[in-house]
Motif scaffolding. Structure first.
Motif, PDB file in Angstrom:
ATOM      1  N   ILE A 144     -33.186  38.295  43.214  1.00  0.00           N
ATOM      2  CA  ILE A 144     -32.543  39.283  43.516  1.00  0.00           C
ATOM      3  C   ILE A 144     -31.182  38.472  43.958  1.00  0.00           C
ATOM      4  O   ILE A 144     -31.367  37.215  44.219  1.00  0.00           O
ATOM      5  N   ASN A 145     -30.027  39.189  44.060  1.00  0.00           N
ATOM      6  CA  ASN A 145     -28.772  38.559  44.675  1.00  0.00           C
ATOM      7  C   ASN A 145     -28.705  39.127  45.813  1.00  0.00           C
ATOM      8  O   ASN A 145     -28.206  40.222  46.193  1.00  0.00           O
ATOM      9  N   ALA A 146     -28.665  38.270  46.885  1.00  0.00           N
ATOM     10  CA  ALA A 146     -28.488  38.694  48.363  1.00  0.00           C
ATOM     11  C   ALA A 146     -26.931  38.585  48.496  1.00  0.00           C
ATOM     12  O   ALA A 146     -26.012  37.941  48.220  1.00  0.00           O
ATOM     13  N   LYS A 147     -26.585  39.654  49.240  1.00  0.00           N
ATOM     14  CA  LYS A 147     -25.226  39.950  49.770  1.00  0.00           C
ATOM     15  C   LYS A 147     -24.888  39.406  51.128  1.00  0.00           C
ATOM     16  O   LYS A 147     -25.561  39.831  51.927  1.00  0.00           O
ATOM     17  N   ILE A 148     -24.163  38.707  51.258  1.00  0.00           N
ATOM     18  CA  ILE A 148     -23.894  37.893  52.659  1.00  0.00           C
ATOM     19  C   ILE A 148     -22.473  38.364  53.083  1.00  0.00           C
ATOM     20  O   ILE A 148     -21.441  38.053  52.388  1.00  0.00           O
ATOM     21  N   SER A 149     -22.287  38.898  54.133  1.00  0.00           N
ATOM     22  CA  SER A 149     -21.131  39.321  54.944  1.00  0.00           C
ATOM     23  C   SER A 149     -20.776  38.438  56.150  1.00  0.00           C
ATOM     24  O   SER A 149     -21.657  38.236  56.835  1.00  0.00           O
ATOM     25  N   VAL A 150     -19.560  37.900  56.273  1.00  0.00           N
ATOM     26  CA  VAL A 150     -19.170  37.180  57.240  1.00  0.00           C
ATOM     27  C   VAL A 150     -18.355  38.213  58.274  1.00  0.00           C
ATOM     28  O   VAL A 150     -17.144  38.587  58.090  1.00  0.00           O
ATOM     29  N   LYS A 151     -18.965  38.453  59.401  1.00  0.00           N
ATOM     30  CA  LYS A 151     -18.401  39.326  60.277  1.00  0.00           C
ATOM     31  C   LYS A 151     -17.942  38.614  61.420  1.00  0.00           C
ATOM     32  O   LYS A 151     -18.474  37.790  61.914  1.00  0.00           O
ATOM     33  N   ASN A 152     -17.064  39.536  62.148  1.00  0.00           N
ATOM     34  CA  ASN A 152     -16.333  39.067  63.386  1.00  0.00           C
ATOM     35  C   ASN A 152     -15.897  37.462  63.339  1.00  0.00           C
ATOM     36  O   ASN A 152     -16.479  36.820  64.321  1.00  0.00           O
ATOM     37  N   SER A 153     -15.333  37.249  62.222  1.00  0.00           N
ATOM     38  CA  SER A 153     -14.962  35.858  61.944  1.00  0.00           C
ATOM     39  C   SER A 153     -13.448  35.794  61.794  1.00  0.00           C
ATOM     40  O   SER A 153     -12.819  36.563  60.853  1.00  0.00           O
ATOM     41  N   SER A 154     -12.736  35.031  62.487  1.00  0.00           N
ATOM     42  CA  SER A 154     -11.226  34.866  62.409  1.00  0.00           C
ATOM     43  C   SER A 154     -10.784  34.429  60.778  1.00  0.00           C
ATOM     44  O   SER A 154      -9.821  34.687  60.374  1.00  0.00           O
ATOM     45  N   ILE A 155     -11.660  33.450  60.465  1.00  0.00           N
ATOM     46  CA  ILE A 155     -11.486  32.573  59.127  1.00  0.00           C
ATOM     47  C   ILE A 155     -12.893  32.775  58.778  1.00  0.00           C
ATOM     48  O   ILE A 155     -13.801  32.365  59.031  1.00  0.00           O
ATOM     49  N   VAL A 156     -12.542  33.179  57.090  1.00  0.00           N
ATOM     50  CA  VAL A 156     -14.204  33.107  56.393  1.00  0.00           C
ATOM     51  C   VAL A 156     -14.244  31.740  55.949  1.00  0.00           C
ATOM     52  O   VAL A 156     -13.189  31.156  55.002  1.00  0.00           O
ATOM     53  N   PHE A 157     -15.435  31.126  56.035  1.00  0.00           N
ATOM     54  CA  PHE A 157     -15.617  29.850  55.232  1.00  0.00           C
ATOM     55  C   PHE A 157     -16.833  30.066  54.235  1.00  0.00           C
ATOM     56  O   PHE A 157     -17.617  30.531  54.519  1.00  0.00           O
ATOM     57  N   ALA A 158     -16.229  29.623  53.413  1.00  0.00           N
ATOM     58  CA  ALA A 158     -17.592  29.596  52.132  1.00  0.00           C
ATOM     59  C   ALA A 158     -17.689  28.386  51.367  1.00  0.00           C
ATOM     60  O   ALA A 158     -16.538  27.712  51.035  1.00  0.00           O
ATOM     61  N   THR A 159     -18.743  28.081  50.664  1.00  0.00           N
ATOM     62  CA  THR A 159     -18.689  27.294  49.428  1.00  0.00           C
ATOM     63  C   THR A 159     -19.051  27.846  48.198  1.00  0.00           C
ATOM     64  O   THR A 159     -20.104  28.850  48.383  1.00  0.00           O
ATOM     65  N   LEU A 160     -18.646  27.467  47.060  1.00  0.00           N
ATOM     66  CA  LEU A 160     -19.171  28.231  45.650  1.00  0.00           C
ATOM     67  C   LEU A 160     -19.709  27.483  44.622  1.00  0.00           C
ATOM     68  O   LEU A 160     -18.969  26.311  44.614  1.00  0.00           O
ATOM     69  N   LYS A 161     -20.720  27.593  44.198  1.00  0.00           N
ATOM     70  CA  LYS A 161     -21.169  26.818  42.962  1.00  0.00           C
ATOM     71  C   LYS A 161     -20.982  27.599  41.755  1.00  0.00           C
ATOM     72  O   LYS A 161     -21.414  28.697  41.479  1.00  0.00           O
ATOM     73  N   ILE A 162     -19.936  27.155  41.149  1.00  0.00           N
ATOM     74  CA  ILE A 162     -19.310  27.880  40.239  1.00  0.00           C
ATOM     75  C   ILE A 162     -19.508  26.994  38.757  1.00  0.00           C
ATOM     76  O   ILE A 162     -19.398  25.842  38.828  1.00  0.00           O
ATOM     77  N   LYS A 163     -20.019  27.722  37.698  1.00  0.00           N
ATOM     78  CA  LYS A 163     -20.317  26.896  36.371  1.00  0.00           C
ATOM     79  C   LYS A 163     -19.085  26.601  35.946  1.00  0.00           C
ATOM     80  O   LYS A 163     -18.043  27.242  35.874  1.00  0.00           O
ATOM     81  N   ASN A 164     -19.144  25.283  35.455  1.00  0.00           N
ATOM     82  CA  ASN A 164     -17.951  24.641  34.987  1.00  0.00           C
ATOM     83  C   ASN A 164     -17.213  25.251  33.851  1.00  0.00           C
ATOM     84  O   ASN A 164     -17.941  25.674  33.002  1.00  0.00           O
ATOM     85  N   VAL A 165     -15.928  25.340  33.833  1.00  0.00           N
ATOM     86  CA  VAL A 165     -15.373  25.761  32.585  1.00  0.00           C
ATOM     87  C   VAL A 165     -14.929  24.544  31.426  1.00  0.00           C
ATOM     88  O   VAL A 165     -14.389  23.727  32.207  1.00  0.00           O
ATOM     89  N   ALA A 166     -15.569  24.719  30.406  1.00  0.00           N
ATOM     90  CA  ALA A 166     -15.460  23.583  29.590  1.00  0.00           C
ATOM     91  C   ALA A 166     -14.143  22.983  29.404  1.00  0.00           C
ATOM     92  O   ALA A 166     -13.680  22.067  29.311  1.00  0.00           O
ATOM     93  N   GLU A 167     -13.226  24.479  28.904  1.00  0.00           N
ATOM     94  CA  GLU A 167     -11.875  24.091  28.693  1.00  0.00           C
ATOM     95  C   GLU A 167     -11.100  24.885  29.310  1.00  0.00           C
ATOM     96  O   GLU A 167     -10.965  26.267  29.127  1.00  0.00           O
ATOM     97  N   CYS A 168     -10.284  24.799  30.190  1.00  0.00           N
ATOM     98  CA  CYS A 168      -9.586  25.610  31.022  1.00  0.00           C
ATOM     99  C   CYS A 168      -8.077  25.670  30.418  1.00  0.00           C
ATOM    100  O   CYS A 168      -7.544  24.611  30.046  1.00  0.00           O
ATOM    101  N   SER A 169      -7.570  26.786  30.242  1.00  0.00           N
ATOM    102  CA  SER A 169      -6.274  27.164  29.698  1.00  0.00           C
ATOM    103  C   SER A 169      -5.412  27.678  30.760  1.00  0.00           C
ATOM    104  O   SER A 169      -5.729  29.209  30.858  1.00  0.00           O
ATOM    105  N   PHE A 170      -4.558  27.254  31.360  1.00  0.00           N
ATOM    106  CA  PHE A 170      -3.649  28.155  32.228  1.00  0.00           C
ATOM    107  C   PHE A 170      -2.175  27.943  31.728  1.00  0.00           C
ATOM    108  O   PHE A 170      -1.748  27.346  31.017  1.00  0.00           O
TER     109      PHE A 170
END
Length: 334
Positions: A144-170
């Motif tokens: 399953i994908n668990a949903k995480i909510s950061v409550k009562n926090s003035s700033i949201v801190f998070a780290t993300l594991k993102i699959k690398n984009v082989a070639e990014c075009s911006f």
């Protein structure tokens, strides 16, 4: 009112390609008027011109490069710097990559601000009406994908594991780049309550796993630590890199820098060889979407065969040796 996302990154830890994927992901997921993404890059050496020029093409509002000799393998200077910068720019969210080093740093920074911290997330959900963040990460062995909510926090801190984009075009953008060469001049390397007794630095790893086009994946099916040498030999022949499943790291066969998966590195090869890899969901998440997956396993019912383009039911080490012999023959004289 601007909605500010602060992205702290470490030059000698975060690959530029990782930052490209992360910044593109944040830009796509957070759709809000007056969004401002600010990248702070901390470095203990001069950032190369080619990297600065590439960073300027990314979807960021501002890039600040901090160069200081204290930014090395000691966490405290980063903690002090990021704390100071949060107090200065007052972000709504602090989002970074998910390396062990940056997680250790941000955990301490989040504690200073008494804020929640979501780690190793694979997706984020942004509510445009409330500006609330929630995150997704695999749970229960990836079922399953668990949903995480950061409550009562003035700033949201998070780290993300993102699959690398082989070639990014911006689209070309003219990001403002500010280079700050001095920081915390009166901060001594070992000041504070923590005393460094001894340093044991790991051997420098130049495996280039996250940027490799060809990855030789190895699991418990190779049976013996000594057989890892064949994986490295094959990787050298193909100009690729070696990655392993978590059990091999847990057994001490290789450093965690080689681990692929939800609790390791996310890679994006074009070709993935799986030798003795069973196909656990946490590992499969880490291999991205290769154009070609070649799996070798003695167990004909192994999960890896469900996603492989080609499967060989045989001893993984024996087939590795055969591949080495075949590629040496083909590549001879090239």
């Amino acid at each position: 009112m601007e909605h500010v996302i602060f992205v702290p990154a470490i030059y000698h830890v975060d690959e530029i390609s990782q930052l490209a994927s992360l910044l593109s992901f944040i830009d796509n997921r957070i759709a809000v008027k007056d969004k401002k993404i600010i990248l702070y890059l901390y470095s203990n050496r001069q950032v190369e011109d080619k990297d600065i020029n590439y960073l300027k093409t990314l979807p960021v509002s501002q890039i600040v490069i901090y160069e200081n000799d204290l930014f090395s393998d000691w966490e405290q200077p980063y903690i002090e710097a990021i704390t100071q910068h949060i107090n200065t720019i007052k972000p709504h969210a602090v989002i970074s990559t998910s390396s062990d080093f940056i997680k250790s740093i941000l955990a301490r920074v989040a504690a200073r601000f008494s804020c929640g911290f979501a780690v190793d997330c694979t997706d984020l959900i942004f509510d445009e009406s409330t500006h609330n963040y929630s995150f997704l990460k695999p749970a229960y062995a990836g079922n399953i994908n668990a949903k995480i909510s950061v409550k009562n926090s003035s700033i949201v801190f998070a780290t993300l594991k993102i699959k690398n984009v082989a070639e990014c075009s911006f689209e070309a953008v003219d990001s403002k780049v500010e280079i700050v060469e001095s920081l915390f001049e009166d901060l001594k390397p070992f000041s504070g309550k923590i005393k460094i007794i001894e340093k044991n630095l790991a051997q420098n790893i130049d495996n280039k796993l996250e940027s490799a086009k060809i990855v030789i994946g190895v699991g418990r099916g190779i049976k013996d630590k000594e057989n890892l040498k064949y994986a490295f030999e094959l990787a050298n022949l193909l100009n690729g890199a070696v990655g392993v499943t978590r059990p091999l790291v847990d057994m001490g066969w290789l450093d965690k820098e080689y681990q692929i998966g939800q609790s390791g590195k996310i890679v994006s090869p074009q070709i993935y060889f799986a030798f003795g890899v069973s196909g656990a969901v946490h590992h499969i998440y880490g291999i991205g979407n290769p154009k070609l997956i070649i799996a070798v396993n003695k167990n004909k019912d192994a999960q890896i065969f469900k996603i492989a383009h080609y499967g060989i039911v045989a001893d993984a080490t024996s087939i590795m040796k055969s591949f080495i012999k075949a590629f040496k023959s083909r590549l001879k004289g090239c």
